[in-house]
Design a protein around this motif. Sequence first.
Motif, PDB file in Angstrom:
ATOM      1  N   ARG A  36       0.900  -1.223  -0.016  1.00  0.00           N
ATOM      2  CA  ARG A  36      -0.022   0.022  -0.154  1.00  0.00           C
ATOM      3  C   ARG A  36       1.004   1.162   0.099  1.00  0.00           C
ATOM      4  N   THR A 190       4.247  -2.531   8.837  1.00  0.00           N
ATOM      5  CA  THR A 190       2.951  -2.909   8.512  1.00  0.00           C
ATOM      6  C   THR A 190       2.117  -1.812   8.750  1.00  0.00           C
ATOM      7  N   SER A 191       0.991  -1.747   7.769  1.00  0.00           N
ATOM      8  CA  SER A 191      -0.159  -0.648   7.965  1.00  0.00           C
ATOM      9  C   SER A 191      -1.269  -1.187   9.052  1.00  0.00           C
TER      10      SER A 191
END
Length: 251
Positions: A36, A190-191
């Motif tokens: 992303r 990590t998102s």
Amino acid sequence: MEDPAVKVARLLENSSYAIVFTGAGVSADSGIPTFRGPDGLWRRYRPEELASPWGFERNPRLVWEWYAWRMRIIASARPNAAHYAIAALERRGLVRAVITQNVDGLHQRAGSKNVIELHGNIWRARCTRCGYRWILESPPSDDELPLRCPRCGSLARPDVVWFGEPLPEAALRRAFEEAGKADLVIVVGTSGVVEPAGSIPVHAKERGARLVNVNPEPNRYTGMADVNVEERAAPFFERLARVLGLELPRE
Ligand code: APR
């Protein structure tokens, strides 16, 4: 202003059960694209086409070509200082488990032993019919695609978790058990937007664990972190290793 590496080193030394939770960002410094970010895979490809059961059903060859391409990138990549430092922390007894959303296998290649793979592993294939699983030693060549089961000849698939699919039961249970035992969780790259994986660090935090968030960008954990390390994982873990006197392999 104290170097966050010194702060995190102290948290690790004072913890009795520290775990690491990682996403694509821990492999970004190995040259593996995230999903992303600005140049993330989901910016260029449609996940429902390439990482979903219905996408695979519609075009298994296209999905296999995409995974073979990712396997080639991973095969030519090497673990970075973050992977190596996390493995060294486990050997020092300062980290008990690595829970990863990644399928690239770089934590194991860097020497981590207790690795919980929530989303499977890109180097494993499984038969869609008989369930047979086997390791792919190298990326399949185009003329082998779509891959067939060596045992029954049916269509095979990458042994990874796609959107809309359940996570491997044992891995998910172990991950929540580890998070329940942890008094320190270091979240790296990590998102945190994908469930149920994204809730694992929250589970630890809710049970009183301290939370360190290593990410150059704000994410789901920024507001709840005890320490936000706003930098890339590789340089941070290189400094953390130096502070703790951990030897990392020279690339
Ligand atoms: N060091 C640390 N973090 C980084 C770095 C870096 N060098 N570069 C990018 N990041 C951060 C980004 O800021 C972002 O927050 O890594 C995170 C990557 O987020 P995503 O691309 O969403 O990857 P991830 O969180 O692992 O996605 C979870 O989604 O597509 C599914 O199954 C796939 O496992 C994946 C899941």
